[in-house]
Design an enzyme around this catalytic site. Sequence first.
Site, PDB file in Angstrom:
ATOM      1  N   TYR A   1       0.843  -1.097  -0.333  1.00  0.00           N
ATOM      2  CA  TYR A   1       0.030   0.466  -0.245  1.00  0.00           C
ATOM      3  C   TYR A   1       1.228   1.630   0.756  1.00  0.00           C
ATOM      4  O   TYR A   1       1.628   1.006  -0.112  1.00  0.00           O
ATOM      5  CB  TYR A   1      -1.114  -0.522   1.377  1.00  0.00           C
ATOM      6  CG  TYR A   1      -0.746   0.103   2.768  1.00  0.00           C
ATOM      7  CD1 TYR A   1       0.318   0.164   2.944  1.00  0.00           C
ATOM      8  CD2 TYR A   1      -1.395  -0.017   3.717  1.00  0.00           C
ATOM      9  CE1 TYR A   1       0.818   0.113   4.744  1.00  0.00           C
ATOM     10  CE2 TYR A   1      -1.602   0.109   4.567  1.00  0.00           C
ATOM     11  CZ  TYR A   1      -0.549  -0.103   5.002  1.00  0.00           C
ATOM     12  OH  TYR A   1       0.176  -0.370   6.341  1.00  0.00           O
ATOM     13  N   GLU A   2       0.062   2.696  -0.421  1.00  0.00           N
ATOM     14  CA  GLU A   2       0.501   4.038   0.410  1.00  0.00           C
ATOM     15  C   GLU A   2       1.847   3.408  -1.412  1.00  0.00           C
ATOM     16  O   GLU A   2       3.000   4.515  -1.508  1.00  0.00           O
ATOM     17  CB  GLU A   2       1.574   3.647   1.110  1.00  0.00           C
ATOM     18  CG  GLU A   2       2.366   5.341   0.929  1.00  0.00           C
ATOM     19  CD  GLU A   2       0.520   6.685   1.076  1.00  0.00           C
ATOM     20  OE1 GLU A   2      -0.759   5.714   1.983  1.00  0.00           O
ATOM     21  OE2 GLU A   2       0.668   7.559   0.854  1.00  0.00           O
ATOM     22  N   GLY A   3       1.323   3.494  -2.424  1.00  0.00           N
ATOM     23  CA  GLY A   3       2.202   2.963  -3.685  1.00  0.00           C
ATOM     24  C   GLY A   3       3.040   1.335  -3.749  1.00  0.00           C
ATOM     25  O   GLY A   3       3.885   1.595  -2.836  1.00  0.00           O
TER      26      GLY A   3
ATOM     27  N   GLN B   1       7.401   2.886  -6.436  1.00  0.00           N
ATOM     28  CA  GLN B   1       8.665   3.623  -5.256  1.00  0.00           C
ATOM     29  C   GLN B   1       9.149   3.430  -6.288  1.00  0.00           C
ATOM     30  O   GLN B   1      10.826   4.555  -6.501  1.00  0.00           O
ATOM     31  CB  GLN B   1       8.516   3.077  -4.486  1.00  0.00           C
ATOM     32  CG  GLN B   1       7.226   2.879  -3.121  1.00  0.00           C
ATOM     33  CD  GLN B   1       6.700   4.815  -3.308  1.00  0.00           C
ATOM     34  OE1 GLN B   1       7.456   5.207  -3.190  1.00  0.00           O
ATOM     35  NE2 GLN B   1       5.144   4.842  -2.883  1.00  0.00           N
TER      36      GLN B   1
END
Lengths: 597, 597
Positions: free
Chosen positions: A438-440, A445
Amino acid sequence: MPEYKAPLRDIRFLIDEVFDYPASYAALGASDATPDMVAAILEEGARFCEQVLSPINRSGDEEECQWRDGVVTTPKGFKEAFAQYVEGGWNGLAADPAYGGQGLPHSLGLIISEMVASANQSWAMYPGLTHGAMSAIHAHGTEEQKQTYLTRLTEGRWTGTMCLTEPHCGTDLGIIKTRAVPQADGSYAISGTKIFISAGEHDMSENIVHLVLAKLPDAPAGTKGISLFIVPKFLPAGEGIGERNAVSCGSIEHKMGIKASATCVMNFDGATGFLIGEANKGLNCMFTMMNHARLGTGMQGLCLGEASYQGAVRYANDRLQMRALTGPKAPDKPADPIIVHPDVRRMLLTMKAFNEGNRALAYFTAQQLDIAHRSDSAEQREEAENLLAFLTPICKAFMTDSGLEATNLGMQVFGGHGYIREWGMEQLVRDCRIAPIYEGTNGIQALDLLGRKVLGSQGKLLRGFTKLIHKFCQAQAEHPRFKAQVAELARLNQQWGELTQKVGMAAMKNPDEVGAAALDYLMYSGYITLAWLWLRMALVAEAKLQAGEGDSAYYQTKLATCDFYFKRLLPRTEAHRAAVEAGSDCLMQLPAENFAL
Amino acid sequence: MPEYKAPLRDIRFLIDEVFDYPASYAALGASDATPDMVAAILEEGARFCEQVLSPINRSGDEEECQWRDGVVTTPKGFKEAFAQYVEGGWNGLAADPAYGGQGLPHSLGLIISEMVASANQSWAMYPGLTHGAMSAIHAHGTEEQKQTYLTRLTEGRWTGTMCLTEPHCGTDLGIIKTRAVPQADGSYAISGTKIFISAGEHDMSENIVHLVLAKLPDAPAGTKGISLFIVPKFLPAGEGIGERNAVSCGSIEHKMGIKASATCVMNFDGATGFLIGEANKGLNCMFTMMNHARLGTGMQGLCLGEASYQGAVRYANDRLQMRALTGPKAPDKPADPIIVHPDVRRMLLTMKAFNEGNRALAYFTAQQLDIAHRSDSAEQREEAENLLAFLTPICKAFMTDSGLEATNLGMQVFGGHGYIREWGMEQLVRDCRIAPIYEGTNGIQALDLLGRKVLGSQGKLLRGFTKLIHKFCQAQAEHPRFKAQVAELARLNQQWGELTQKVGMAAMKNPDEVGAAALDYLMYSGYITLAWLWLRMALVAEAKLQAGEGDSAYYQTKLATCDFYFKRLLPRTEAHRAAVEAGSDCLMQLPAENFAL
C-alpha cells in the site's frame, strides 16, 4: 507475543549523537523541543506504547474488527487506548498550534509513530490516517475548513481517512469513477464506491472526516481531472456534529494481517462534500503529503522488524537446542542456547543491521522533513526538498522489503514455534506484508525513484545525494579503522552514477528499460544508502570508544553490526547491479499469452 | 482462490523430453509404468486435484480444524475427499504390492503428490504423513507389523503420523523425554508429550498409527539412545480395530497457515507401543526415510509457487492499470493489462523460473530415488544414493525459500487485492511459510549439506555432482546458441569447488566457519544447480525448435525463461559467495548479551 520495549538507547544515539537533532531543532526555531522536553516525551511515549498498545496487539489480531449493519466495532481495548492517546496529547504533538496542536517537530512525531506502530501496527492505522487527513486540510483547506475540521482532528475528537482506491483502480487513479456534482449551496453531491479505506468506519471517535478523490462533471480525462473533497460522516453543527451524511461502510475486508485495522468499503450515495484545494488539482493535493505518508509507511518495515528482533533475541537466549560446534557453552544445561549457533546469529544480525540502518535512514529523512517545513533559508529548504524527493521512495520500498525479510527471519529463529499464532512472531510477518503493497506498491516507488526523480531530474537529485556520500568518503578516506569500508562505499557511490547513466542512455531508446531496471535499482540504491549511514554511525561509535565516553558495549555492538553489514549484506548490490544491467529484453520478448504456457 | 490447473505440459516435458522417464522406468523394471499408463495416471490425478481438492482449499483455510474434547473435526469436504482419494487407489500408488500397493515408481508418486499439494497443501498433509509412516514400517517393521499396519495404511483405511518433536526439543532430538517402559508381554508403555504432530487426530480414518520416538529406561544419553515405536490409536483386533489406546490429542495449534491440517499435541499416558527396528536405533530408522520426506517438503515450495503463479498470470492479464511506458497496448480499454509493465513481468518470470527450475530439480532427484530403490546395479544405486544425499538438503531448503519468494511475488502482483483473504493469494504465502521451517529448518539443511554431506565426505559428494555439470559444459562448450551460458555455468561450477575448499580449510581451524557459511553456501549451490537444469531444458527446447517438432510457443517460452534466469537470478550467486567468504568472525565476535543492546 513479544513484549515491546521502546529502543530508547538507539533512538537517543541517532538523534543526539549522529544527527544532532538538538542543534537542528534550535536552528529551526523549534524552541519548545528542548533536549529535556524531547527526553520526557520519548520516555512518556515509550511508556504508553509498552503498557497500553503492546498488550492489545495479539488480542486485536485474534478478535479482528467486526462489521454489522454498517457499524464497525474495534477489538477490546482499542477505543480506550485511543481515548488515552488523545488525553495524553499525542495526537496533536506535531500539529499546528493555530489549530490546537503542540507544534513540535515532525521528526519527533515520527519517532512517536515509530513506537506506536512497533507496539501495535493495526492500532497505529487510526491515528496514522488521521494525521494524513490533517496534513491535507492544513495544506489545502480554507481557513473555515481548518477551523471546522482541523481543530477537531487535532483534538482527536474526530478522525480522518484518505479515500483514493476504487474496485477497478488503485495505482491508476486517472480512471476513478466517483462523481461530484455541484449543488446550489456550493457543496457537492459525492457518489461512488471506495475500497481499502483504512479507519473508514469504527467506534473510536464522534465523527470521521473522509478526504475523497472524485471527478467533477466537466473534468478532463485522466489524472488532471481529479478533485479532492471533504466528506464528513456527520455534517458539522456548532461545536459538534449534526445530520448523518450519505456515506456508509458497506463491508470490511478480511485480510492477511493488520486485522484490527478496519479496512472498509465506503459507499457514497450523493453524500455532501466540500471541495478542498482547487478543482481538478486533487492529485496534487495528495502528492504534497505523500512524502510524509510514504516515509511513515516505510517505517512500518522498521517497526515490525524491531518488534520481531526483540522477540527473536529473547528466544535465542532462552531456547536450548544442540551444542555449539566449538564445544558446549552451557555445560550445566541439557543444550546450549541457540544464540551460540552462527546461523542463528546470521539471522539476528541481518535483522539488527536492517533495523538500525533503516532507523538511521528514517531519522535522517525526518530531519530533512523538518528543514523543508521550517527553515528560513530558501536554499536549505530546496536542498531538503530534493533530498526528501529522492529518499522517500527508497524509504518506502527498501525499508518495507528489508523489514519483511527481518520479520521472516525473526519467525525463522523460533523454528516451529514461530508458525504458531500464540507466540506472535508470525503476526509481525502478516502485519508487515501490507507495507510493500500500500501507499504505492514498491514497484511504483521504484518507478518514482528511477523514472521521475533520478532520470526526470537528469540525474540532479541523485547527484545531490551521492555528493554527500562523496564528501564523506573524501573526508574519511584515511580513517585508520574504516579505510577499507570507506573505499568500498566510494567505489559503489561512483558505480551508482555510472549505472544510472547506462540505464538513462538505454531508456532514451526504450522507455521499458526504466521499468525493467527500477526495482533492482531501488534496492541497489538502498543498500548503498544504508552503507553510508552505517559508516556514519560507526564513526560516532568509534569516536566515543576512543574518548572513553559512555557505554562501551553499546558502541562495540554498533561497530560489529556495521562490520556485519559491509561483509554480508552490502554484497547484495552486486546481484542487483547485474539485474539492472540485464536490460528489458529478457522481460519483454515474450508475448503475454506465453506466460500461461 | 486461484483455481489450480495441473501443469501437465510442463510435467510431460520433463519426464518425456528432458529426463526420459520411460527409458528409466524400463531399465528399472517398472514394467507397469508404461507411457500410456503414466499418461492416464497423470490425467486422472490432475482431474482429482483440480475438481476435488482445489475447491476446498480456501474454505478449509477459513474453517480450520476444530478440536473438542480430544476429537478433531476437519473442514467440510476433507473427509469425503480422502474417501475419494482412497477409492481412486491414489494412496497405494507407489506402495509395495506385497502389502496391497500398486508398486509404481516413487517418482510417479511424487508427481501426484505435487498436484495434490498444489491444489490443497493442508489436505496433502494427511496422506503425506501416512506415506512417511508407511516408509518407516516398510523399511524397519517385522513381517507381522507390515501385515498388520502397512496393509491397512496402504489401503487408506488407517492413516499415520510421525511423532518426533517435544515442547523443549525439535532439532535436538537427543534430549527427548518420552519414555518407553518394557512390559511383560513384549510391548512397551509409552509416556510423554509430543507436539506439532500433523494429522495426529482427525476424522478421516478408522485408526491412526503413530510412529513415536522414545527412550528406553536403560538408553544411552543423546541421539544414540532413541528408539522408534508403533503406537496405534486403537489396538488392532482381527481385521479391524479393538481397544482404544492411551493416546489422546490434548489440543491443536492455531497456526499462520495450513490451517486445515490438524497440528496436534499428543499425550501418551502409558500407551501400548511396539518397538520397530532395533532398540536405540530409532533415529537411524527415521533417517532412512528423510530423503524422501525432505524432497516432498521441498516440493511444497514448488507446489505453492505454481499455484501462486497461475493466479498471478491470470490476474496480470485481466487487471487493467496504467498504460505501457512504450504507449497504449489496449487502446480500446481504459488502461492496459498490467502484464505490459516490465516490473510485473519481472515478478512473473522470477516465479516461473523458480517453479520450472525447481520442478526440474525435483524430478531429477526423484529419478535418483527410483534408481536407488530399484536398480540391479550396486554401482548405480550407490551413485544415485550419493546424488540423493547431496541434493536432498538443496531440494528442501532452496525450493522452499525460492517458493516462498514466488508466493510473495504472486501476492505482490495482485497489489492490495493480494492482501485480501478472499483472493486466496495470501493463503499461499501462509501455507508456504512453514516449509522452510519443518522437516529440519533450512538452517539445519544447510549444515547437513555443507557439514555432513560436502565436508563430511571430503568433497566427494560435491565432486560427484559437479562432475556431471563439468561433463555437460564440456560437451556443450561450443553450442552455437548457449555458448555464453555454458561458459558462465562452467565458471561457477569451478568456483563452487574452490569456494568449498576455502570453507573447508577455514573449518579445520574453526568449526563455526561451517555454520557461518552454511545457509549462503546452500543457496549458492541451489542457484548453480538450477542453472545447469535450466540449460538442460533449454537445450531440449532448442533442439525441438530446430527440428520443427511440437509446440513452438512452449519451447520459445522455455528459452526466454532460461535467458531470464541466467541474466536476472543467477547473479545472486555473487552475493551468496561474498557472504560465504565473509567468514565467521563478523557473526561470532559479539557476546550474546550484546544482541539485546
